[in-house]
Design a protein around this motif. Structure first.
Motif, PDB file in Angstrom:
ATOM      1  N   SER A  36       2.006  -5.134 -15.279  1.00  0.00           N
ATOM      2  CA  SER A  36       2.127  -4.809 -13.943  1.00  0.00           C
ATOM      3  C   SER A  36       2.952  -3.432 -13.592  1.00  0.00           C
ATOM      4  CB  SER A  36       2.686  -5.784 -13.143  1.00  0.00           C
ATOM      5  OG  SER A  36       4.144  -6.020 -13.391  1.00  0.00           O
ATOM      6  N   ARG A  39       0.717  -0.306 -14.181  1.00  0.00           N
ATOM      7  CA  ARG A  39      -0.258  -0.261 -13.246  1.00  0.00           C
ATOM      8  C   ARG A  39       0.498   0.202 -12.128  1.00  0.00           C
ATOM      9  NH1 ARG A  39      -1.799  -4.829 -14.009  1.00  0.00           N
ATOM     10  NH2 ARG A  39      -0.798  -5.985 -11.950  1.00  0.00           N
ATOM     11  N   ASN A  45      -0.942   1.170  -5.620  1.00  0.00           N
ATOM     12  CA  ASN A  45      -1.940   0.256  -4.863  1.00  0.00           C
ATOM     13  C   ASN A  45      -3.297   0.375  -5.163  1.00  0.00           C
ATOM     14  OD1 ASN A  45       0.215  -1.391  -4.257  1.00  0.00           O
ATOM     15  ND2 ASN A  45       0.708  -0.220  -2.742  1.00  0.00           N
ATOM     16  N   LEU A  46      -3.640   1.346  -6.054  1.00  0.00           N
ATOM     17  CA  LEU A  46      -5.264   1.632  -6.139  1.00  0.00           C
ATOM     18  C   LEU A  46      -5.629   0.507  -6.982  1.00  0.00           C
ATOM     19  CD1 LEU A  46      -5.187   5.589  -7.053  1.00  0.00           C
ATOM     20  CD2 LEU A  46      -5.996   4.381  -5.125  1.00  0.00           C
ATOM     21  N   ASN A  47      -7.129  -0.043  -6.756  1.00  0.00           N
ATOM     22  CA  ASN A  47      -7.758  -0.867  -7.290  1.00  0.00           C
ATOM     23  C   ASN A  47      -8.229  -0.527  -8.885  1.00  0.00           C
ATOM     24  OD1 ASN A  47      -9.593  -2.743  -8.287  1.00  0.00           O
ATOM     25  ND2 ASN A  47     -10.348  -3.288  -6.314  1.00  0.00           N
ATOM     26  N   VAL A  49      -9.881  -1.846 -11.133  1.00  0.00           N
ATOM     27  CA  VAL A  49     -11.257  -2.116 -11.591  1.00  0.00           C
ATOM     28  C   VAL A  49     -12.178  -0.919 -10.951  1.00  0.00           C
ATOM     29  CG1 VAL A  49     -13.195  -3.575 -11.418  1.00  0.00           C
ATOM     30  CG2 VAL A  49     -10.703  -4.709 -11.735  1.00  0.00           C
ATOM     31  N   ALA A  50     -11.775  -0.721  -9.821  1.00  0.00           N
ATOM     32  CA  ALA A  50     -12.743   0.345  -9.171  1.00  0.00           C
ATOM     33  C   ALA A  50     -12.399   1.862  -9.781  1.00  0.00           C
ATOM     34  CB  ALA A  50     -12.491   0.319  -7.727  1.00  0.00           C
TER      35      ALA A  50
END
Length: 311
Positions: A36, A39, A45-47, A49-50
Motif C-alpha cells: 500500500s 501504491r 488515489n488512482l485505481n 486496476v484501471a
C-alpha cells in the motif's frame, strides 16, 4: 558519419534499456499490488486496476518487445511513457498525490526517448542543439570591447535569471507540491551560499575575459573571434561551464532541493556529452592547431597549474 558497426552497437544499448524498463515496470506493478505504501506514493488515489489495464500492455509488454528489437514497440512504449509522465505530473501538481510516481515516469520518459533515438538513428541527434538561436556564429567585430562586455552582461542576466532562478524555484516548488522532498543536513544552506558566491565570481571573471580578450561573447550566436587562453582559461578550458554547473548545485543546496541538484547534474551531462563536442569541433575548425595545442595543455574540467601552450 557513424559506421554500421557503431550504429548497431548503440541500437543494442537502446534495446537493452527497453528490456530493463520492462523488468522494472513489471517489478513496480508487483509492488503496487502488494504494498500500500508503494501504491500511495506512486499512484495516489488512482485505481491501480484501471491504470494497469493500459500500462501493462503499452509500457511493460511494449518495452519487452522493444528489447527484442521491434521498433514499432519502442515507439509505442516511448509515446505511452511520455503521456503517463505528463499525466502523473499534472495529477501530482493538482492533488499533491503520486509525486514519486511522477518522478519515476518522467525519468523513464527521458530514458525511453534516448533509447528510441539510439534504436532509430543509432545516435543521439545532438546537432539539433545548435540550430536556431544557438547556431554557432562568430560575433561581429567591434573596435572597442565595451559592446561585447555589455552584450555579455545582458546574456548573464537573462541566462542566470532563467537557469539559476526561475527554473530552480519552479523545480523546488514542484518538489514540495509532489511531497517528494528528501532531508538535507543543516549546513547545506550556508555551504551552498558560500559555493554560489565563489562560482558567481568565477563566472563573471570568465565572462569578462571572454568579452574583453576574445572580441565576442560566450553565447553561441556571437562567439569570440579570438581564442582566449588567459584568466581562468589558463586553468581550465571551460570555466563558465564549471561555474554554471556549480552554481546550479549550490542553488539546490540553498533551496534544499534534490530536484535542483539533479537538474544541475543532468545539465552537466548534457553539456559534456552533447554541447562540448560540438563546440570543440567548431573551435578546431576556426582556430586549428592553436586550439589543438591549447586542448592538449589545459584540461576540460580539472583545473591545473597554468602553463603556456607550447609554440
Amino acid at each position: 558519419m557513424l559506421g554500421v558497426e557503431s550504429v548497431t552497437r548503440w541500437a543494442r544499448w537502446g534495446r537493452a534499456y527497453f528490456g530493463l524498463q520492462a523488468i522494472a515496470g513489471a517489478s513496480w506493478w508487483i509492488a503496487v499490488f502488494t504494498s500500500s505504501m508503494v501504491r500511495e506514493a506512486t499512484l495516489g488515489n488512482l485505481n491501480p486496476v484501471a491504470v494497469a489495464a493500459l500500462d501493462l500492455p503499452l509500457f511493460v509488454v511494449a518495452s519487452a518487445f522493444a528489447g527484442f528489437g521491434f521498433r514499432a514497440a519502442a515507439v509505442v512504449s516511448t509515446c505511452w511513457t511520455s503521456i503517463v509522465a505528463v499525466a502523473l505530473a499534472t495529477y501530482a501538481t493538482i492533488t499533491t498525490e503520486a509525486g514519486w510516481g511522477a518522478v519515476i515516469m518522467l525519468a523513464a520518459a527521458a530514458g525511453a526517448l534516448i533509447a528510441l533515438c539510439l534504436i532509430l538513428l543509432g545516435r543521439l541527434p545532438t546537432s539539433w542543439i545548435i540550430r536556431g538561436p544557438f547556431t554557432f556564429r562568430p560575433a561581429k567585430s567591434h573596435p572597442s570591447a565595451a559592446k561585447h562586455v555589455a552584450s555579455t552582461f545582458v546574456q548573464i542576466v537573462i541566462f542566470w535569471g532563467s537557469f539559476l532562478v526561475v527554473i530552480p524555484v519552479t523545480l523546488a516548488a514542484l518538489e514540495q507540491r509532489w511531497a517528494a522532498t528528501l532531508p538535507f543536513p543543516s549546513f547545506a544552506g550556508p555551504f551552498g551560499l558560500a559555493v554560489l558566491v565563489l562560482a558567481i565570481a568565477l563566472g563573471l571573471w570568465s565572462a569578462v575575459a571572454m568579452s574583453t580578450l576574445g572580441d565576442g561573447t560566450p553565447l553561441p550566436l556571437a562567439m569570440a573571434n579570438r581564442l582566449v587562453i588567459a584568466g581562468p582559461y589558463r586553468w581550465v578550458r571551460n570555466p563558465m561551464a564549471v561555474a554554471g554547473i556549480v552554481q546550479g548545485a549550490a542553488v539546490g543546496l540553498i533551496l534544499q532541493s534534490w530536484f535542483v541538484v539533479a537538474y544541475a547534474v543532468a545539465g552537466s551531462l548534457v553539456w559534456n556529452y552533447a554541447v562540448r563536442p560540438l563546440e570543440e569541433f567548431d573551435l578546431k575548425e576556426r582556430f586549428g592547431e592553436e586550439f589543438q595545442r591549447y586542448q592538449e595543455t589545459v584540461k576540460c574540467w580539472i583545473p591545473r597549474v597554468p602553463q603556456t601552450p607550447r609554440p
